[in-house]
Scaffold this active site. Structure first.
Site, PDB file in Angstrom:
ATOM      1  N   GLN A 191       0.832  -1.198   0.000  1.00 45.75           N
ATOM      2  CA  GLN A 191       0.000   0.000   0.000  1.00 45.75           C
ATOM      3  C   GLN A 191       0.867   1.249   0.000  1.00 45.75           C
ATOM      4  OE1 GLN A 191      -2.483  -1.764   3.457  1.00 45.75           O
ATOM      5  NE2 GLN A 191      -3.552   0.122   2.967  1.00 45.75           N
ATOM      6  N   ARG A 304      -5.481   7.281  16.875  1.00 43.65           N
ATOM      7  CA  ARG A 304      -6.824   7.273  16.296  1.00 43.65           C
ATOM      8  C   ARG A 304      -7.853   6.683  17.272  1.00 43.65           C
ATOM      9  NH1 ARG A 304      -9.356   8.492  11.377  1.00 43.65           N
ATOM     10  NH2 ARG A 304      -7.525   8.937  10.149  1.00 43.65           N
ATOM     11  N   PHE A 338      -8.225   1.519  11.851  1.00 42.46           N
ATOM     12  CA  PHE A 338      -6.956   1.999  12.399  1.00 42.46           C
ATOM     13  C   PHE A 338      -7.074   2.456  13.866  1.00 42.46           C
ATOM     14  CE2 PHE A 338      -3.124   4.853  12.079  1.00 42.46           C
ATOM     15  CZ  PHE A 338      -2.267   4.013  11.395  1.00 42.46           C
ATOM     16  N   THR A 433      -3.983  11.112  10.585  1.00 40.54           N
ATOM     17  CA  THR A 433      -3.879  11.898  11.823  1.00 40.54           C
ATOM     18  C   THR A 433      -2.534  12.608  11.895  1.00 40.54           C
ATOM     19  OG1 THR A 433      -3.106   9.959  13.033  1.00 40.54           O
ATOM     20  CG2 THR A 433      -5.476  10.392  13.055  1.00 40.54           C
ATOM     21  N   ALA A 502      -6.086   5.375   5.275  1.00 42.60           N
ATOM     22  CA  ALA A 502      -6.832   6.418   5.983  1.00 42.60           C
ATOM     23  C   ALA A 502      -8.074   6.877   5.217  1.00 42.60           C
ATOM     24  CB  ALA A 502      -5.915   7.601   6.311  1.00 42.60           C
ATOM     25  N   GLU A 705     -13.139   3.256   5.175  1.00 42.10           N
ATOM     26  CA  GLU A 705     -13.145   2.671   6.510  1.00 42.10           C
ATOM     27  C   GLU A 705     -14.453   2.803   7.286  1.00 42.10           C
ATOM     28  OE1 GLU A 705      -9.416   4.911   7.175  1.00 42.10           O
ATOM     29  OE2 GLU A 705      -8.796   3.118   8.258  1.00 42.10           O
TER      30      GLU A 705
HETATM   31  N1  LUZ Z   1      -2.668   5.210   8.394  1.00 41.65           N
HETATM   32  C1  LUZ Z   1      -1.896   6.176   8.908  1.00 41.65           C
HETATM   33  C2  LUZ Z   1      -3.991   5.205   8.567  1.00 41.65           C
HETATM   34  O1  LUZ Z   1      -0.682   6.127   8.757  1.00 41.65           O
HETATM   35  N2  LUZ Z   1      -2.473   7.191   9.553  1.00 41.65           N
HETATM   36  C3  LUZ Z   1      -3.792   7.277   9.748  1.00 41.65           C
HETATM   37  O2  LUZ Z   1      -4.274   8.213  10.353  1.00 41.65           O
HETATM   38  C4  LUZ Z   1      -4.591   6.241   9.256  1.00 41.65           C
HETATM   39  N3  LUZ Z   1      -5.905   6.243   9.457  1.00 41.65           N
HETATM   40  C5  LUZ Z   1      -6.622   5.249   9.002  1.00 41.65           C
HETATM   41  C6  LUZ Z   1      -6.010   4.222   8.316  1.00 41.65           C
HETATM   42  N4  LUZ Z   1      -4.716   4.204   8.093  1.00 41.65           N
HETATM   43 MO1  MOS Z   2      -5.413   1.635   6.385  1.00 43.67          MO
HETATM   44  S1  MOS Z   2      -6.026   0.829   8.104  1.00 43.67           S
HETATM   45  O1  MOS Z   2      -6.362   2.763   5.784  1.00 43.67           O
HETATM   46  O2  MOS Z   2      -4.039   1.110   5.767  1.00 43.67           O
END
Ligand code: LUZ
Ligand code: MOS
Length: 766
Positions: A191, A304, A338, A433, A502, A705
């Site tokens: 990713q 989070r 997350f 975040t 995210a 999400e």
């Molecule tokens: N990944 C990340 C995430 O690095 N920061 C985030 O705030 C986040 N939020 C949701 C899913 N992946």
């Molecule tokens: Mo994520 S939990 O949006 O890699």
């Protein structure tokens, strides 16, 4: 518009890592993981494995040409174990062989002598022993300590959620191919191409311009490849760097399950105080996150959890504290939501506990406390709320009173089947975040035949982001989608990307695409304006035609492109987007971290078979805040999938590590995921259309999400069904609510309750 990958997916023609044609001379890797969760390595015996036919080399930390470090947020994670092992499955050697089978046969011949050390698997025990990944974080609003005395009802308890296996259909993997002059190209199922590139650079000692990471698409990720795709790529890159041959490692399912981290299990304490009108006055929560053996993304996940600890509710006095606890499990990692879902489960448990004690339906308390525009979250951002709008619309269009009556009469008549209903509101913040990460770039080329190529940092992992990005380009240029191709994601074309995560990928990369296309469109129109001797502002593109003051002229898209080319005007653009308005001060724990929030309310109905403890979900009916969806088919797919994945987490997916830190639920025969039979019979989705959120791409709000958290309602619907059968059941707030647990709860007598937790009900006379 349908997903642009749908045809090749159905025909089996879409290219994943394992479909890339192999170059002659390709070698195959396989990692040897520690059989012990915690200990000191005395001896690593490789001799026998090296005798295995076809084995070329076995790499250990001693072969690393750069540094033995792949930690992203904190440098605490070696690629290959040196003297200590910290979790079962921790890679300690990497076999490289002529065939896949030879590599795995050799792995089985590796022996290791480890002096075992005590193993911690429980986050509370880790916290007691001061095994923390980072110092605790605390979010505060109002004054909780002073607020308790003003509460009529106070309840305390414990809430626990287990981990969750990502179970992407495509396992982790990478394929590294040597290039000229010592450079390396890596195909990776990641990713985060930048993170994979960076980890591979650290380990090999190469510079980032020497390693290209390219990704066509992933067969699912769900967060599992945000940080944990890097190790395999770094191993392949190192082997390829040393041996000057292509090296591929595509993990088997059981290797993947044993060696990678999962959703973080949490154990949490809560205390909730309500006034006589059932307004929540005060809320205190302490979260113990099971981080596993290294930081990975745990600090960000922890954050989070705090951001979402009050879910959709406004509570004037909040104190939430979170510990990231180091245990001897594989490092846990990002997973859809997350940390947010873990935080939301606890406030929902607190509300359910209060409701059960006070003899009201939880929805009464939930509804009274929904946030409204102008309310402050514990982290300082002020809500622009759709919480009540979603809730009230759901109540009305799904005729909740009628539903409740039906359920009551069903439960009155039926002895062996009972139904339960729960509401689950969701409020999820959109943006990384970590403010810095909210940036993206797009590279758009218009070719002289009028076709268009778009490259962004977005990774297509089944979520349909490429389709949305294609829609953006098609709309800005007003040209047919057939003219546009979304190219693979590559660190050579788009640098320094944030992970596709995210829920923000379509927003960030879509906005960058919008900017790049708009810049090219502007230049095209300027060329036409000069040629036609009109104002640029009188021109627009409509269905591949140039319009002057709204009237089609004889210039079409292709002519426009060629005219610009002949005038030596650039037909390419690289655009950069950074989300405006967002900021966060980690010292004060206050700010405005999210571009916007996504809201929604789900109603979940379950039927429990009270003889067997099994259950079926009758329906999930929801009102979801789409903003203004730019692709309803894709968004519906995300919502349906998210709900089922959330229900799986809450009900059947049970990760089991034994006391020695060994994964017992290590295959699909011991780890149950939802199949078609566990999907709710009805999923009704009603769009709440709002037009406010301009930080969403084309006002189409992020959808990746948030829907997972509707699944939390499944746990509470089950509780309600169990209570309809056995009103005195004392059910611990511990997910997943597996059929075994349901069965025990159905027949549990109050006095013989084994799971009973401390219940304090302090009624302070008013
Ligand atoms: N990944 C990340 C995430 O690095 N920061 C985030 O705030 C986040 N939020 C949701 C899913 N992946
Ligand atoms: Mo994520 S939990 O949006 O890699």
């Amino acid at each position: 518009m349908k997903n642009i990958d749908s045809t090749t997916h159905v025909k089996g023609e879409s290219i994943y890592l394992d479909d890339i044609p192999l170059i002659n001379g390709t070698l195959f890797g396989a990692a040897f993981g520690s059989p012990i969760a915690h200990g000191v390595i005395r001896n690593l015996h490789l001799d026998e494995a090296l005798q295995e036919s076809g084995v070329i080399k076995i790499l250990t930390y001693k072969d690393i040409t750069g540094i033995n470090q792949i930690g992203g947020i904190i440098p605490d994670e070696p690629l290959l174990a040196e003297h200590h092992v910290h979790f079962c499955g921790m890679p300690a050697a990497f076999v490289v062989a002529e065939t896949d089978d030879a590599a795995r046969a050799a792995v089985k011949k590796i022996k290791v002598d480890i002096d075992p050390l005590p193993v911690i698997t429980d986050p509370r025990e880790a916290k007691e022993k001061n095994e923390l990944i980072i110092p605790p974080r605390t979010f505060v609003l109002g004054d909780v300590d002073a607020a308790w005395s003003g509460c009529t009802h106070i309840f305390e308890g414990i809430a626990e959620t287990n981990g969750q296996e990502h179970l992407y259909i495509e396992t982790q993997g990478a394929y590294a191919i040597p290039q000229e002059n010592g450079a390396i190209k890596i195909y990776s199922s990641t990713q985060s191409p930048r993170a994979t590139q960076q980890a591979s650079c650290k380990v090999t000692g190469l510079l980032m311009h020497q390693i290209e990471v390219e990704v066509t698409r992933l067969g699912g990720a769900f967060g599992g490849k945000e940080d944990q795709a890097n190790a395999w790529a770094a191993m392949c890159a190192l082997a390829s760097h040393l041996l000057k041959r292509p090296v591929k490692y595509s993990l088997h399912r059981m290797e993947d399950m044993a060696m990678t981290g999962k959703r973080h299990p949490y154990s949490s304490d809560f205390k909730i105080g309500l006034d006589k009108d059932l307004k929540i006055v005060a809320y205190e929560a302490t979260f113990y996150q099971n981080a596993g053996a290294a930081a990975d993304l745990s600090p960000a996940v922890l954050e989070r959890t705090l951001f979402h600890c009050t879910n959709s509710y406004f509570i004037p006095n909040v104190k939430a504290k979170a510990y990231s606890c180091r245990t001897h499990l594989p490092p846990n990692t990002a997973f859809r939501g997350f940390g947010g879902p873990q935080g939301m489960f606890v406030i929902e448990a607190a509300i359910a506990k209060a409701a059960e004690y006070l003899g009201v339906d939880a929805s009464v308390i939930q509804k009274k406390n929904l946030n409204q525009t102008g309310d402050e979250f514990p982290y300082g951002q002020v809500a622009v709320s759709e919480a009540k709008a979603c809730w009230e619309k759901a109540e009305t269009i799904y005729d909740v009173n009628a539903l409740r009556k039906e359920i009551k009469s069903f439960n009155d008549q039926s002895k062996l089947y009972k139904k339960g209903l729960a509401f689950m509101p969701v409020c999820f913040g959109i943006s990384f975040t970590n403010t810095m990460m909210n940036q993206a770039r797009a590279l758009v080329h218009v070719y002289t035949d009028g076709s268009v190529s778009v490259t962004t940092g977005a990774i297509e992992m089944g979520q349909g982001v490429n389709t949305k990005i294609l829609q953006v380009a098609s709309q800005v240029f007003s040209i047919s989608p057939e003219r546009i191709r979304i190219q693979s994601t590559s660190t050579h074309k788009i640098a320094n990307t944030s992970p596709s995560a995210a829920s923000a990928t379509a927003d960030l990369n879509g906005k960058a695409t919008l900017m790049a296309c708009a810049a090219i469109r502007g230049r095209l129109l300027a060329v036409a304006a000069e040629a036609l001797n009109v104002e640029t502002s009188s021109l627009e593109l409509k269905n591949e035609k140039l319009c002057v003051n709204g009237n089609e002229c004889d210039w079409d898209w292709q002519r426009l492109v060629m005219a610009a080319f002949l005038k030596r005007v650039s037909l390419s653009e690289h655009a950069h987007y950074a989300t405006p308005e967002i900021h966060f001060d980690k010292l004060k724990e206050k700010g405005h971290p999210f571009a916007y929030h996504v809201y929604g309310t789900a109603i979940i109905i379950v039927t429990v078979d009270c003889l067997r403890g099994t259950y079926e979900f009758d329906a999930v009916k929801l009102v979801h805040d789409f903003g203004y969806s730019m692709n309803t088919a894709i968004d519906r797919g995300q919502i349906e999938g998210g709900i089922v994945q959330g229900i799986g987490w809450m009900t059947m997916e049970e990760i089991v590590y034994d006391k020695e830190g060994r994964l017992r639920s290590n295959s699909l025969s011991t780890y149950k995921v939802p199949d078609i039979y566990s999907v709710p019979r009805i999923i009704d989705i009603d769009p709440l259309q709002t037009h406010k959120d301009n930080l969403a791409i084309f006002r189409s709000k992020a959808v990746g999400e948030p829907p997972l958290m509707y699944g939390i309602g499944a746990y509470f619907a089950l509780r309600n069904a169990i209570k309809a059968f056995n009103p005195s059941a004392q059910i611990s707030f511990s997910a997943p609510m597996t059929p075994e647990k349901v069965l025990v709860s159905l027949y549990q007598k109050q006095e013989s309750s084994t799971h009973e937790q401390t219940i304090k009900h302090m009624a302070i006379p008013s």
